[in-house]
Design a protein around this motif. Structure first.
Motif, PDB file in Angstrom:
ATOM      1  N   HIS A   1       5.843  -1.286  -1.424  1.00 14.98           N
ATOM      2  CA  HIS A   1       4.564  -1.483  -1.973  1.00 14.98           C
ATOM      3  C   HIS A   1       4.170  -3.085  -1.613  1.00 14.98           C
ATOM      4  O   HIS A   1       4.873  -3.920  -1.733  1.00 14.98           O
ATOM      5  N   PRO A   2       2.920  -3.048  -1.193  1.00 10.69           N
ATOM      6  CA  PRO A   2       2.325  -4.444  -0.932  1.00 10.69           C
ATOM      7  C   PRO A   2       2.513  -5.497  -2.189  1.00 10.69           C
ATOM      8  O   PRO A   2       2.729  -6.773  -1.932  1.00 10.69           O
TER       9      PRO A   2
ATOM     10  N   CYS B   1      -5.820   2.637  -6.839  1.00  9.64           N
ATOM     11  CA  CYS B   1      -4.688   1.942  -7.195  1.00  9.64           C
ATOM     12  C   CYS B   1      -5.232   0.415  -7.780  1.00  9.64           C
ATOM     13  O   CYS B   1      -6.075  -0.201  -7.164  1.00  9.64           O
TER      14      CYS B   1
ATOM     15  N   HIS C   1      -5.683  -2.405  -6.021  1.00  8.34           N
ATOM     16  CA  HIS C   1      -6.490  -2.674  -4.761  1.00  8.34           C
ATOM     17  C   HIS C   1      -7.458  -4.009  -4.458  1.00  8.34           C
ATOM     18  O   HIS C   1      -7.598  -4.390  -3.431  1.00  8.34           O
TER      19      HIS C   1
ATOM     20  N   CYS D   1      -5.265  -6.465  -2.801  1.00  4.66           N
ATOM     21  CA  CYS D   1      -4.469  -5.873  -1.560  1.00  4.66           C
ATOM     22  C   CYS D   1      -5.092  -6.126  -0.343  1.00  4.66           C
ATOM     23  O   CYS D   1      -6.053  -5.558  -0.189  1.00  4.66           O
TER      24      CYS D   1
ATOM     25  N   ARG E   1      -5.203  -2.591   1.755  1.00  8.70           N
ATOM     26  CA  ARG E   1      -6.111  -1.521   1.177  1.00  8.70           C
ATOM     27  C   ARG E   1      -6.880  -0.721   2.277  1.00  8.70           C
ATOM     28  O   ARG E   1      -7.302  -1.306   3.345  1.00  8.70           O
TER      29      ARG E   1
ATOM     30  N   CYS F   1      -8.052   3.746  -1.608  1.00 12.20           N
ATOM     31  CA  CYS F   1      -7.290   2.867  -2.467  1.00 12.20           C
ATOM     32  C   CYS F   1      -7.959   2.467  -3.778  1.00 12.20           C
ATOM     33  O   CYS F   1      -7.578   2.371  -4.974  1.00 12.20           O
TER      34      CYS F   1
ATOM     35  N   CYS G   1       2.109   3.973  -3.560  1.00 11.91           N
ATOM     36  CA  CYS G   1       1.159   3.102  -2.725  1.00 11.91           C
ATOM     37  C   CYS G   1       0.654   4.281  -1.747  1.00 11.91           C
ATOM     38  O   CYS G   1       1.631   5.055  -1.117  1.00 11.91           O
ATOM     39  N   HIS G   2      -0.687   4.296  -1.370  1.00 14.04           N
ATOM     40  CA  HIS G   2      -1.286   5.357  -0.343  1.00 14.04           C
ATOM     41  C   HIS G   2      -0.518   5.112   1.067  1.00 14.04           C
ATOM     42  O   HIS G   2      -0.820   5.921   1.849  1.00 14.04           O
TER      43      HIS G   2
HETATM   44  S1  SF4 Z   1      -2.597   1.767  -2.595  1.00 11.07           S
HETATM   45 FE1  SF4 Z   1      -3.744   0.686  -1.216  1.00 11.07          FE
HETATM   46  S2  SF4 Z   1      -4.543  -1.111  -2.539  1.00 11.07           S
HETATM   47 FE2  SF4 Z   1      -2.695  -0.297  -3.594  1.00 11.07          FE
HETATM   48  S3  SF4 Z   1      -1.020  -1.341  -2.782  1.00 11.07           S
HETATM   49 FE3  SF4 Z   1      -1.077   0.497  -1.582  1.00 11.07          FE
HETATM   50  S4  SF4 Z   1      -2.534  -0.067  -0.068  1.00 11.07           S
HETATM   51 FE4  SF4 Z   1      -2.647  -1.722  -1.094  1.00 11.07          FE
END
Ligand code: SF4
Ligand SMILES: Nc1ncnc2c1ncn2[C@@H]1O[C@H](COP(=O)(O)OP(=O)(O)OP(=O)(O)O)[C@@H](O)[C@H]1O
Ligand SMILES: Nc1ncnc2c1ncn2[C@@H]1O[C@H](COP(=O)(O)OP(=O)(O)OP(=O)(O)O)[C@@H](O)[C@H]1O
Ligand SMILES: [Mg+2]
Ligand SMILES: [Mg+2]
Lengths: 367, 365
Positions: free
Chosen positions: B279-280, B316, B319, B322, B325, B329, B346-347
């Motif tokens: 996850h970022p 999210c 987002h 992030c 994203r 997101c 996380c997508h």
């Molecule tokens: S879902 Fe999207 S916004 Fe959330 S952490 Fe993952 S990449 Fe970043």
């Protein structure tokens, strides 16, 4: 702003000590030996970190430098001139034009009833010479931009409670900068902030340093000190025990207390469990009482390397190199290297980071 | 990387493939506590604070599970709800928390009544809070507090209880002669260690610690952690350790759950979270700690600040901060799905529209 010569210290503590007299029942006449004679110099364009455990006297030293307490002995010098305890409001104001302090708690250090405009405008008026409103407004905006609170017009009318912790601490730093000081004394300026926000503030201090500010950075976090400070000084129970460039000091600590500090710090790259200097069962002891401090080196009751003279005589300063010194009778006794894994390569690091060259010779370390 | 939890890998290799059903049964039986769909709101105003949102989390037997995240992300709310110490205006609005003791029937802690809960406290569930002063009664000697608990909970005689109290304090490095001390006569670190010893007095199976070492300095912290580790090896309890210090958890935890805005956004083995975060936010958090060793790479914080939880961001919640994203997101909420030996919400790794790169995600480019 007076011209800055990086090789000369701006602010010095020369053999300053501090004892607090206790009052209260059963304590009458007792004294806390909070700081033994300590010499420390702050140079333009340099961050000096002061690390040590709770109660070691870090804040006391910062307060002496900020003239919040008179030292029990020793003197404070600004540009080599002795500061005769500036008692008059005028004397203090002149001093605070040069030396400013930032505290740990951005929640209580800003007045809750004033907007950012007033919080910054007031010291600008007092110290900055911004007399008319337009000049003050302009300088307030500049300050906000300097601490990265941009766009400034989104912040200038806010009350402290409307800001996040990190934003508040930036306002506190901006307020300290309003006087255009040459010295910033930061007493744990990021300890109360979330990691994500800490870095911003530390990077900000780094850029202020690059602009020539002399910074004292008090912290518990030795990993952060290695990163952001040019040199680290270690204080134990009121005695300065070791000093040197951060990188070297962390890699090869020579005072047993510094070693304990480094080994205790969280370190994801550590593979072996941290060695326990007192064997497996004995905890490494408690910090000493400062009302009745141990004689000699105050670390000796906890020290795995103690020899008999440690209990009687404070060790002299041993210079290990031009920039490093230590006070320890056993400073060259076996120094076990801490086993470590290769640090995990981080993927986000396209820019190689070179150590920032320190633009001056280190001359401040002789007592 | 395999999607099967590490510890089952060799079973899978050596035996016939297990069906998904068997696998999940096997997985669950390893869990001392299984939390599903837990949500907690603070109804302090018309618009509640959604402090914990649809959390799924398992605590395995004997493990140390770290819970980490920025201030206000819901860590304390989560653990107080789990241990049923939530106080108004906190309300558990959904979920279950199945506790499976070594002996006896499984209990859903979220549905247990006061009687069931008080039977579980001390001997099954113990909690250590950051402020040790709250756990110790200031007007009673340390020894008396241990003796009271040991007599009431374990039915020891006074003499046995006194002996055991001395042993317990010895385990955390406090000499038995301090049994006669009042809490204020101990240093902060000693008090904190005494609280830990008290929590362990009845050999619970699950010990929840909410920032037990945040107020003490690093040397004392290390000392306390070492004692906890030793006790855990002796008694075999599971620990849920809450902190905001990810670098500490990577060292001491077996697995780590990362919380953001009331949700668990990633959970997995500590090493994996450090070396290969999915996850970022985990990556950004990791990159925000100055390392103690190695080259000094430039460090970046996480831009912006954590969101308020009355109106957490749509999609999210991370987002707005992030750097990775992309299209879905800000509208679609990512689910907690397998990622390596853990799970991430996380997508990026799963969404059909995700930009395909081999690079690890990073919020800090
Ligand atoms: S879902 Fe999207 S916004 Fe959330 S952490 Fe993952 S990449 Fe970043
Ligand atoms: N006004 C005072 N009166 C009496 N004792 C004091 C006073 N101020 C500080 N002390 C004592 O002096 C010692 C040094 O305190 P100081 O606040 O400088 O420590 P510190 O290193 O800043 O600790 P921390 O990391 O907890 O902030 C402590 O033992 C403290 O109790
Ligand atoms: N009594 C309360 N009434 C209303 N909101 C609350 C209350 N207690 C907590 N909250 C909110 O719930 C959210 C989660 O709080 P919690 O204390 O669980 O966070 P945390 O992760 O433990 O933070 P910290 O690291 O600061 O301890 C926060 O946004 C907080 O403001
Ligand atoms: Mg202090
Ligand atoms: Mg909390």
């Amino acid at each position: 702003m007076p011209p800055t010569d990086a090789s000369k210290p701006v602010l010095e503590a020369r053999k300053v000590s501090k004892r607090f007299t206790l009052h209260g029942p059963g304590q009458y006449g007792k004294e806390v030996h909070a700081l033994e004679p300590v010499t420390l110099a702050l140079h333009p364009g340099r961050i000096t970190a002061l690390v040590g455990e709770s109660g070691s006297g870090k804040s006391t030293l910062a307060r002496l430098l900020a003239l919040a307490h008179p030292p029990t002995s020793g003197e404070i010098r600004l540009d080599g001139e002795r500061i005769a305890a500036a008692r008059t409001a005028r004397g203090k104001r002149a001093y605070y034009r040069q030396v400013q302090m930032v505290f740990q708690d951005p929640f209580s250090s800003l007045s809750p009833v004033h907007r950012v405009r007033h919080i910054l405008g007031r010291p600008l008026q007092l110290h900055g010479g911004a007399q008319d409103k337009a000049a003050r407004e302009r300088q307030t905006v500049e300050l906000l931009e300097r601490v990265n609170l941009t766009p400034a017009d989104q912040f200038i009318d806010k009350f402290p409670h409307e800001l996040s912790g990190g934003q508040r601490q930036r306002v506190a730093i901006a307020r300290a900068l309003a006087a255009r000081p040459r010295v910033l004394l930061g007493d744990e300026p990021v300890s109360m902030l979330d990691v994500s926000i800490r870095l911003d503030i530390l990077n900000l201090l780094g850029s202020l340093r690059d602009d020539g500010l002399a910074i004292l950075y008090i912290t518990h976090d030795i990993a952060g000190a290695r990163y952001f400070a040019d040199e680290i000084k270690v204080l134990y129970a009121g005695q300065l025990v070791e000093s040197g460039p951060g990188e070297e000091l962390v890699r090869d600590p020579r005072h047993p207390y510094t070693r304990l500090l480094v080994e205790s710090a969280p370190d994801p790259d550590r593979i072996a469990p941290p060695p326990d200097p007192d064997g497996d069962d004995a905890p490494p002891g408690e910090p000493p009482s400062l009302v009745d401090p141990p004689g000699g080196c105050r670390f000796h009751p906890r020290c795995p390397l103690a020899v008999p003279q440690c209990a009687t005589t404070f060790p002299p300063r041993t210079h290990l190199s031009a920039k490093r010194w230590v006070h320890c009778w056993s400073h060259d006794a076996g120094v076990p290297q801490i086993p470590q894994a290769d640090p995990v390569p981080h993927t986000d690091c396209p820019v190689p980071h070179t150590d920032r060259p320190v633009p001056h010779k280190d001359k401040d370390n002789s007592p | 990387m395999s999607h099967v939890p590490e510890r089952y890998e060799d079973e899978l290799l050596s035996e016939e493939p297990l069906s998904d059903e068997l696998l999940s049964d096997e997985l669950l039986s390893g869990e001392l506590l299984s939390v599903e769909g837990l949500s907690v709101d603070y109804f302090d105003r018309a618009e509640p604070v959604h402090a914990v949102r649809d959390v799924r989390l398992g605590v395995r037997r004997g493990e140390t599970l770290g819970v980490v995240g920025e201030s206000g992300c819901g860590k304390s709310t989560l653990v107080t709800a789990l241990t049923r110490l939530e106080r108004p205006p906190a309300v558990i609005t959904a979920g279950s928390a199945l506790y499976r003791p070594r002996e006896g029937e499984p209990v859903d802690l979220l549905r247990a009544d006061e009687r069931q809960l008080s039977a579980l406290r001390w001997r099954h569930l113990a909690i250590v809070f950051q402020s040790a002063m709250n756990a110790l009664n200031p007007v009673h000697r340390l020894g008396a507090q241990f003796v009271d608990v040991l007599r009431a909970q374990r039915g020891l005689s006074k003499k046995e209880a006194q002996e055991r109290a001395g042993e317990l304090l010895g385990l955390v490095g406090i000499p038995a002669d301090r049994l006669r001390a009042y809490p204020h006569e101990l240093s902060g670190g000693m008090r904190q260690r005494a609280t830990i010893a008290l929590a362990l007095a009845c050999e619970p199976e699950l010990v929840v610690m909410d920032e037990p070492t945040t107020a003490v300095d690093v040397v004392m912290q290390r000392q306390i952690l070492k004692q906890i580790g030793k006790l855990q090896a002796e008694f075999g309890f599971s620990v849920v350790f809450v902190t905001h210090d990810l670098s500490l958890l990577i060292e001491i935890a077996d697995r780590i759950a990362v919380m953001y805005a009331g949700r668990v956004v990633e959970v997995g083995p500590a090493r994996q979270l450090y070396e290969n975060p999915a996850h970022p936010y985990t990556a950004a958090l990791r990159n925000a700690f100055p390392p103690l060793r190695g080259p000094r790479r430039p460090l970046t914080g996480i831009p912006g600040s954590p969101p308020g939880l009355r109106h957490p961001p749509a999609g999210c919640a991370f987002h707005p901060r992030c750097a990775s994203r992309f299209a879905p997101c800000d509208t679609e909420e990512p689910e907690l799905l397998p990622a390596g030996a853990g799970e991430a919400a996380c997508h990026l790794p799963t969404h059909a529209d995700a930009p395909r790169t081999e690079e690890a995600p990073d919020a800090t480019d």
